[in-house]
Design an enzyme around this catalytic site. Structure first.
Site, mmCIF file in Angstrom:
data_model
loop_
_atom_site.group_PDB
_atom_site.id
_atom_site.type_symbol
_atom_site.label_atom_id
_atom_site.label_comp_id
_atom_site.label_asym_id
_atom_site.label_seq_id
_atom_site.Cartn_x
_atom_site.Cartn_y
_atom_site.Cartn_z
ATOM 1 N N GLU A 195 38.089 -22.624 34.512
ATOM 2 C CA GLU A 195 36.801 -24.136 34.168
ATOM 3 C C GLU A 195 36.019 -23.997 33.588
ATOM 4 O O GLU A 195 35.411 -22.250 33.366
ATOM 5 C CB GLU A 195 36.169 -23.829 35.537
ATOM 6 C CG GLU A 195 36.739 -23.462 36.827
ATOM 7 C CD GLU A 195 35.627 -23.465 37.825
ATOM 8 O OE1 GLU A 195 34.438 -23.102 37.911
ATOM 9 O OE2 GLU A 195 36.221 -22.162 38.827
ATOM 10 N N HIS B 199 27.397 -26.004 41.620
ATOM 11 C CA HIS B 199 28.079 -27.298 41.235
ATOM 12 C C HIS B 199 27.801 -28.941 41.332
ATOM 13 O O HIS B 199 27.828 -29.461 41.843
ATOM 14 C CB HIS B 199 29.645 -26.920 41.939
ATOM 15 C CG HIS B 199 30.496 -25.898 41.858
ATOM 16 N ND1 HIS B 199 30.622 -25.687 40.617
ATOM 17 C CD2 HIS B 199 31.663 -26.036 42.321
ATOM 18 C CE1 HIS B 199 31.001 -24.838 40.654
ATOM 19 N NE2 HIS B 199 31.912 -24.510 41.246
ATOM 20 N N HIS C 285 37.878 -28.984 37.597
ATOM 21 C CA HIS C 285 37.861 -27.643 38.681
ATOM 22 C C HIS C 285 38.992 -28.124 39.413
ATOM 23 O O HIS C 285 38.744 -27.837 40.796
ATOM 24 C CB HIS C 285 36.832 -28.174 39.167
ATOM 25 C CG HIS C 285 36.098 -26.582 40.486
ATOM 26 N ND1 HIS C 285 36.812 -26.173 41.556
ATOM 27 C CD2 HIS C 285 35.315 -25.992 40.508
ATOM 28 C CE1 HIS C 285 36.533 -25.180 41.614
ATOM 29 N NE2 HIS C 285 35.116 -24.453 41.152
HETATM 30 C C1 GLA Z 1 33.722 -21.935 41.634
HETATM 31 C C2 GLA Z 1 32.967 -20.873 42.008
HETATM 32 C C3 GLA Z 1 33.665 -19.731 43.075
HETATM 33 C C4 GLA Z 1 33.324 -20.822 44.291
HETATM 34 C C5 GLA Z 1 34.145 -22.546 44.051
HETATM 35 C C6 GLA Z 1 34.476 -23.359 44.964
HETATM 36 O O1 GLA Z 1 35.103 -22.554 41.384
HETATM 37 O O2 GLA Z 1 32.801 -20.072 41.280
HETATM 38 O O3 GLA Z 1 32.621 -19.099 43.796
HETATM 39 O O4 GLA Z 1 32.377 -21.415 44.607
HETATM 40 O O5 GLA Z 1 33.657 -22.627 43.042
HETATM 41 O O6 GLA Z 1 34.652 -22.981 46.595
#
Ligand code: GLA
Length: 355
Positions: free
Chosen positions: A320, A114, A185
């Site tokens: 997402e 991210h 997100h």
């Molecule tokens: C994403 C990832 C998860 C986790 C979340 C944040 O969606 O796929 O594994 O890291 O973000 O906690």
């Protein structure tokens, strides 16, 4: 502006360095309300009616800017420059090697997640009200920020329509070759009770295939059929029905935390989520190749958010839309490379209803 819709703007708070941060409130003709802040281009709240017309906020998050500054779970955020994972935090582009922060270790295996240590979810964007009930947020990411090459000029627009859609649209241009995967997100709990489990929500994903991963949640490169596996959401299925089955993907993710290959191309329906208690429905459409369904497996009650709610295990889920994880290292995947003269575009539409 259409009748009944309105946008207002207020000061949300100040950053530790004194910078002022705004919050925008978008209301549509049917009373749905979305709040968006310049910090992280975050969707702060999204209120929609249930089948009896009762409004509730469906997203995890915080009441104040100070709260949002502690957001380590990317609640509501615009994630970038590259959302999802990059194996070992490494990639090469035009023969040059790049090293990014390895800020995540699923299964004890380090990867980039991210956007790194201070991704787009933790910076202040510049917001302004535009057109029909929309807010446009701009962020210019410097060449070399978080290890990524090229100055990236990013615009994200949130628009609330009178058809009860929240449109999140991202665009980016660069002055040197780079990689981009911008991701919205939000964590959803359609019941309006953010302390309840999302395991009873009924999910449909318009995908015949998903991306199996290794124990570090990095795709193996295979596009595997969902048929006959707990990853099959081609028909409406309660999330909790199969989440505890013996299956590698569920073991590695501690539950659902994978990318699915959205059938078709162009703007099309990727997922439908329904809460049988409130009747609320979200339909997510996208022009992207993939959708990560993350079932809130890392929520453990330590993040205390709106109305002093401790966000417990699987009380919120993310849908997402995105390019495929680790695409910078997987030539067979749709390319995340953006070059000068090109424009990255990503449209994600949430349509809210109740039945
Ligand atoms: C994403 C990832 C998860 C986790 C979340 C944040 O969606 O796929 O594994 O890291 O973000 O906690």
């Amino acid at each position: 502006m259409s009748q009944g819709s309105a946008i207002t703007e207020e000061v949300f708070g100040r950053m530790p360095d004194g910078r002022e941060v705004k919050i925008f409130t978008l209301t549509n003709a049917n009373g749905l309300r979305a709040r968006v802040t310049e910090f992280g281009a975050i969707l702060v709240s999204m209120e929609t009616p249930d089948c009896a017309g009762k409004l509730a906020d469906l997203t995890h998050g915080y009441d104040t800017l100070e709260g949002w500054l502690t957001n380590t779970s990317y609640l509501g955020a615009t994630v970038g420059r590259f959302g999802n994972r990059i194996a070992n935090g490494k990639f090469s582009l035009d023969g040059k090697d790049y090293s990014l922060a390895t800020n995540n270790t699923p299964g004890g295996i380090p990867c980039h997640l991210h956007g790194g240590l201070k991704g787009f979810d933790k910076v202040v964007w510049t917001g302004k009200a535009v057109g029909e009930n929309a807010v446009e947020l701009t962020y210019v990411s410097a060449d070399g920020e978080e290890g990524y090459p090229g100055t990236l000029t990013t615009k994200v627009t949130y628009m609330l329509t009178n058809q009860d859609e929240l449109k999140w649209e991202a665009q980016a241009t660069t002055d040197a070759p780079t990689i981009v995967n911008l991701v919205h997100h939000s964590y959803w709990n359609l019941s309006g009770d953010p302390s309840s489990s999302i395991n009873d929500h009924i999910l449909t994903i318009a995908a015949d295939r998903y991306l199996p991963t290794d124990a570090g949640l990095i795709p193996t490169g295979e596009l595997a059929p969902v048929s006959g596996t707990p990853m099959d959401f081609t028909k409406p299925t309660a999330i909790g029905d199969r989440v505890d089955e013996e299956f590698d993907a569920l073991k590695f993710g501690g539950g659902y935390d994978h990318a699915w290959v959205v059938d078709g191309d162009g703007l099309r329906l990727a997922a439908r989520l329904m809460d049988p208690k409130s009747g609320r429905v979200i339909e997510v459409s996208t022009d992207q190749p993939g959708i990560q369904f993350y079932g809130g497996n890392f929520l453990d009650g330590t993040a205390v958010g709106k109305n002093a709610t401790a966000y417990a295990f699987r009380t919120g889920l993310c849908l997402e839309t995105e390019g495929f994880p680790d695409s910078p290292n997987q030539p067979a995947f749709p390319s995340p490379v953006l070059r000068p003269g090109q424009t990255y575009k990503h449209l994600m539409v949430h349509r809210f209803s109740a039945e």
